[in-house]
Write a protein that holds these residues in place. Structure first.
Motif, PDB file in Angstrom:
ATOM      1  N   MET A  58      27.353   0.228  47.267  1.00 45.74           N
ATOM      2  CA  MET A  58      28.693   0.416  47.781  1.00 45.74           C
ATOM      3  C   MET A  58      29.099   1.893  47.748  1.00 45.74           C
ATOM      4  N   THR A  59      28.710   2.596  46.688  1.00 45.69           N
ATOM      5  CA  THR A  59      29.050   4.011  46.577  1.00 45.69           C
ATOM      6  C   THR A  59      28.457   4.803  47.736  1.00 45.69           C
ATOM      7  N   HIS A  60      27.255   4.442  48.153  1.00 38.09           N
ATOM      8  CA  HIS A  60      26.610   5.125  49.275  1.00 38.09           C
ATOM      9  C   HIS A  60      27.442   4.956  50.555  1.00 38.09           C
ATOM     10  N   LEU A  61      27.942   3.748  50.799  1.00 37.32           N
ATOM     11  CA  LEU A  61      28.762   3.487  51.990  1.00 37.32           C
ATOM     12  C   LEU A  61      30.049   4.312  51.955  1.00 37.32           C
ATOM     13  N   ILE A  62      30.682   4.382  50.794  1.00 39.81           N
ATOM     14  CA  ILE A  62      31.915   5.157  50.667  1.00 39.81           C
ATOM     15  C   ILE A  62      31.631   6.632  50.952  1.00 39.81           C
ATOM     16  N   GLY A  63      30.549   7.163  50.405  1.00 44.57           N
ATOM     17  CA  GLY A  63      30.178   8.556  50.652  1.00 44.57           C
ATOM     18  C   GLY A  63      29.861   8.818  52.116  1.00 44.57           C
ATOM     19  N   THR A  64      29.161   7.895  52.740  1.00 44.94           N
ATOM     20  CA  THR A  64      28.840   8.020  54.168  1.00 44.94           C
ATOM     21  C   THR A  64      30.121   8.029  54.997  1.00 44.94           C
ATOM     22  N   ASN A  65      31.038   7.112  54.687  1.00 50.67           N
ATOM     23  CA  ASN A  65      32.308   7.049  55.419  1.00 50.67           C
ATOM     24  C   ASN A  65      33.157   8.287  55.161  1.00 50.67           C
ATOM     25  N   ALA A  66      33.103   8.817  53.948  1.00 48.92           N
ATOM     26  CA  ALA A  66      33.839  10.049  53.642  1.00 48.92           C
ATOM     27  C   ALA A  66      33.327  11.191  54.526  1.00 48.92           C
ATOM     28  N   GLY A  67      32.038  11.239  54.741  1.00 49.23           N
ATOM     29  CA  GLY A  67      31.464  12.239  55.646  1.00 49.23           C
ATOM     30  C   GLY A  67      31.956  12.066  57.068  1.00 49.23           C
ATOM     31  N   LEU A  68      32.038  10.833  57.527  1.00 43.12           N
ATOM     32  CA  LEU A  68      32.547  10.560  58.873  1.00 43.12           C
ATOM     33  C   LEU A  68      34.002  10.996  59.007  1.00 43.12           C
ATOM     34  N   VAL A  69      34.800  10.679  57.988  1.00 44.74           N
ATOM     35  CA  VAL A  69      36.218  11.064  58.013  1.00 44.74           C
ATOM     36  C   VAL A  69      36.342  12.582  57.990  1.00 44.74           C
ATOM     37  N   TRP A  70      35.574  13.255  57.131  1.00 44.39           N
ATOM     38  CA  TRP A  70      35.635  14.714  57.047  1.00 44.39           C
ATOM     39  C   TRP A  70      35.304  15.336  58.399  1.00 44.39           C
ATOM     40  N   ARG A  71      34.245  14.848  59.044  1.00 43.41           N
ATOM     41  CA  ARG A  71      33.853  15.394  60.347  1.00 43.41           C
ATOM     42  C   ARG A  71      34.941  15.155  61.402  1.00 43.41           C
ATOM     43  N   ALA A  72      35.570  13.990  61.373  1.00 46.32           N
ATOM     44  CA  ALA A  72      36.645  13.696  62.333  1.00 46.32           C
ATOM     45  C   ALA A  72      37.820  14.648  62.121  1.00 46.32           C
ATOM     46  N   LEU A  73      38.198  14.878  60.865  1.00 48.28           N
ATOM     47  CA  LEU A  73      39.300  15.789  60.566  1.00 48.28           C
ATOM     48  C   LEU A  73      38.940  17.225  60.918  1.00 48.28           C
ATOM     49  N   ASN A  74      37.713  17.595  60.700  1.00 50.87           N
ATOM     50  CA  ASN A  74      37.249  18.939  61.047  1.00 50.87           C
ATOM     51  C   ASN A  74      37.301  19.156  62.559  1.00 50.87           C
ATOM     52  N   LYS A  75      36.974  18.133  63.305  1.00 45.92           N
ATOM     53  CA  LYS A  75      36.956  18.206  64.762  1.00 45.92           C
ATOM     54  C   LYS A  75      38.368  18.147  65.356  1.00 45.92           C
ATOM     55  N   CYS A  76      39.195  17.232  64.836  1.00 46.89           N
ATOM     56  CA  CYS A  76      40.472  16.929  65.482  1.00 46.89           C
ATOM     57  C   CYS A  76      41.698  17.511  64.786  1.00 46.89           C
ATOM     58  N   GLY A  77      41.553  17.940  63.543  1.00 47.86           N
ATOM     59  CA  GLY A  77      42.718  18.428  62.806  1.00 47.86           C
ATOM     60  C   GLY A  77      43.490  17.275  62.194  1.00 47.86           C
ATOM     61  N   ARG A  78      44.781  17.448  62.026  1.00 47.12           N
ATOM     62  CA  ARG A  78      45.653  16.446  61.400  1.00 47.12           C
ATOM     63  C   ARG A  78      45.578  15.125  62.168  1.00 47.12           C
ATOM     64  N   MET A  79      45.379  14.041  61.415  1.00 49.97           N
ATOM     65  CA  MET A  79      45.220  12.727  62.052  1.00 49.97           C
ATOM     66  C   MET A  79      45.932  11.643  61.241  1.00 49.97           C
ATOM     67  N   SER A  80      46.265  10.553  61.918  1.00 56.55           N
ATOM     68  CA  SER A  80      46.789   9.363  61.259  1.00 56.55           C
ATOM     69  C   SER A  80      45.615   8.470  60.841  1.00 56.55           C
ATOM     70  N   ILE A  81      45.905   7.497  59.987  1.00 55.94           N
ATOM     71  CA  ILE A  81      44.878   6.530  59.581  1.00 55.94           C
ATOM     72  C   ILE A  81      44.320   5.820  60.813  1.00 55.94           C
ATOM     73  N   LYS A  82      45.201   5.423  61.702  1.00 58.65           N
ATOM     74  CA  LYS A  82      44.796   4.723  62.935  1.00 58.65           C
ATOM     75  C   LYS A  82      43.847   5.588  63.764  1.00 58.65           C
ATOM     76  N   ASP A  83      44.192   6.863  63.904  1.00 59.23           N
ATOM     77  CA  ASP A  83      43.349   7.771  64.687  1.00 59.23           C
ATOM     78  C   ASP A  83      42.001   8.010  64.009  1.00 59.23           C
TER      79      ASP A  83
END
Length: 67
Positions: free
Chosen positions: A1-26
């Motif tokens: 489970m920890t691996h999945l959380i870390g993988t998803n954290a990477g996805l979220v970080w990349r999305a924020l890096n690309k798009c800037g400020r975002m909502s949970i929905k976005d």
């Protein structure tokens, strides 16, 4: 489970890096993470590491990377 959380954290970080400020929905839409709880655990991971900041206005949470 920890691996999945870390993988998803990477996805979220990349999305924020690309798009800037975002909502949970976005974030959910951009990352294609299916379960909202998985988005929240990834955000928690990034918050614990001090990589993001959050604010809430009118019932909507905004998240962005700390520079």
């Amino acid at each position: 489970m920890t691996h999945l959380i870390g993988t998803n954290a990477g996805l979220v970080w990349r999305a924020l890096n690309k798009c800037g400020r975002m909502s949970i929905k976005d974030i959910k839409k951009e990352t294609k993470i299916r379960k909202e709880k998985d988005v929240y655990t990834a955000i928690g991971w990034l918050a614990k590491e001090g990589k993001i900041d959050l604010s809430e206005q009118a019932g909507e949470t905004s998240i962005w990377l700390i520079e």
